[in-house]
Design a protein around this motif. Structure first.
Motif: not given
Length: 337
Positions: A15-21, A303-312, A314-325
């Protein structure tokens, strides 16, 4: 860890992702990866400490600010908008409450109504984005518009509602919204790289947002968004800072356990087995286990972030394009949940 990094690498190339994970489980950092350029012209690469715009992902900052003022006895969730904001809205229903605004059930007209428009840039044709630097600058976009529905009648995702909440924070605290968030949220959560920066005065290590055309050309989003973001979206942060926010929130360093639990309660059904709390989406995975999701979409921002309490987890994905996260976080979720 090796397998998840490989899966992310494969998806990034597709997807040619640009950003940080940033992926953290319990106290272990499983993945901390960056791809693409923060500045394409100068070939400056994205790094783990690069700051990204997160669009509506920062609505959670607004809900935390309101809850803090409730905790201090300055506000109540049942307070009516007319009781806590000295700005006239002649066509608004008098029964709109803070709770309605937090849960997107107020019925107020949205200045960017996704049910009737899909191009955020259309907003700035008659009102240039470089004039939008304070919360009151948004008022002409919705102040004299008619209600869309009755308070409490239905869920309708609404940016105007969060601008109104930010104005409430300013009046109740006596501080500009961005100053309040810095002092009472970013500083307390040790989010040292986060802030509401003006797009024509960005600090170091801040990624420019890019809008790609089908013919391979591109442009930055400097003419596509308000010059300075606010309570509905537009803050800049790092992926690690957003994990820090979640850790601070769930350790009750920003709010009491009672107020934190209330923020994360599924207050209203938002469709497709998804609920909305205060500033956060609530979904399920793996046989109805609960996850909390933050998301943001703007031209040149994803931007997308997800937090799963039962699994402890945390996932954060930041992109400086209009899609991909979403694609990246879905790949990680499929591997780890």
């Amino acid at each position: 860890m090796k397998n998840i990094v490989q899966r992310i690498s494969v998806m990034q190339k597709q997807i040619n992702f640009s950003g940080s994970i940033y992926v953290k489980q319990k106290e272990s950092v499983i993945a901390e990866l960056s791809y693409g350029y923060a500045n394409r012209s100068e070939k400056i690469k994205n790094q783990p400490n690069t700051r990204f715009g997160i669009a509506s992902g920062c609505k959670i900052f607004t809900s935390i600010a309101i809850a803090q003022l409730v905790e201090r006895g300055v506000l109540s969730f049942t307070d009516k908008l007319t009781e806590c904001l000295d700005i006239p809205f002649p066509k608004y229903d008098k029964d709109i409450t803070i709770h309605h605004l937090l849960t997107h059930t107020s019925g107020v007209p949205d200045y960017f109504d996704e049910e009737v428009m899909d191009d955020f840039e259309q907003l700035w044709v008659t009102r240039p984005m470089y004039h939008i630097r304070q919360l009151r600058d948004f008022l002409p976009l919705f102040q004299n518009e008619a209600m869309k529905s009755l308070p409490g009648e239905r869920f309708h995702y609404n940016n105007t509602g969060y601008i109104l909440l930010g104005l409430v924070v300013e009046q109740a605290s006596g501080l500009p919204f961005s100053d309040y968030v810095k002092s009472y949220i970013f500083d307390r959560a040790n989010m040292k790289d986060s802030g509401y920066f003006e797009m024509d005065a960005l600090p170091e290590r801040t990624a420019l947002g890019y809008i790609d055309a089908k013919d391979g050309s591109w442009r930055t989003n400097v003419y596509s968004l308000p010059a300075k973001g606010g309570p509905d979206g537009g803050a800049y942060t790092t992926a690690a800072d957003m994990v820090q926010l979640w850790d601070s929130l769930t350790r009750y360093q920003l709010l009491s356990q009672e107020l934190t639990d209330l923020m994360l309660h599924p207050h209203i059904e938002a469709g497709d087995d998804t609920y909305y709390g205060y500033g956060v989406w609530i979904g399920t995975y793996a046989q109805d286990k609960r996850k909390f999701v933050l998301m943001g979409y703007d031209p040149g921002v994803n931007f997308r972030a997800a937090f799963y309490p039962d699994l402890s987890l945390k996932i954060v994905v930041c992109s400086n394009r209009s899609d991909g996260a979403y694609d990246i976080i879905s790949e990680i979720e499929n591997e780890l949940t």
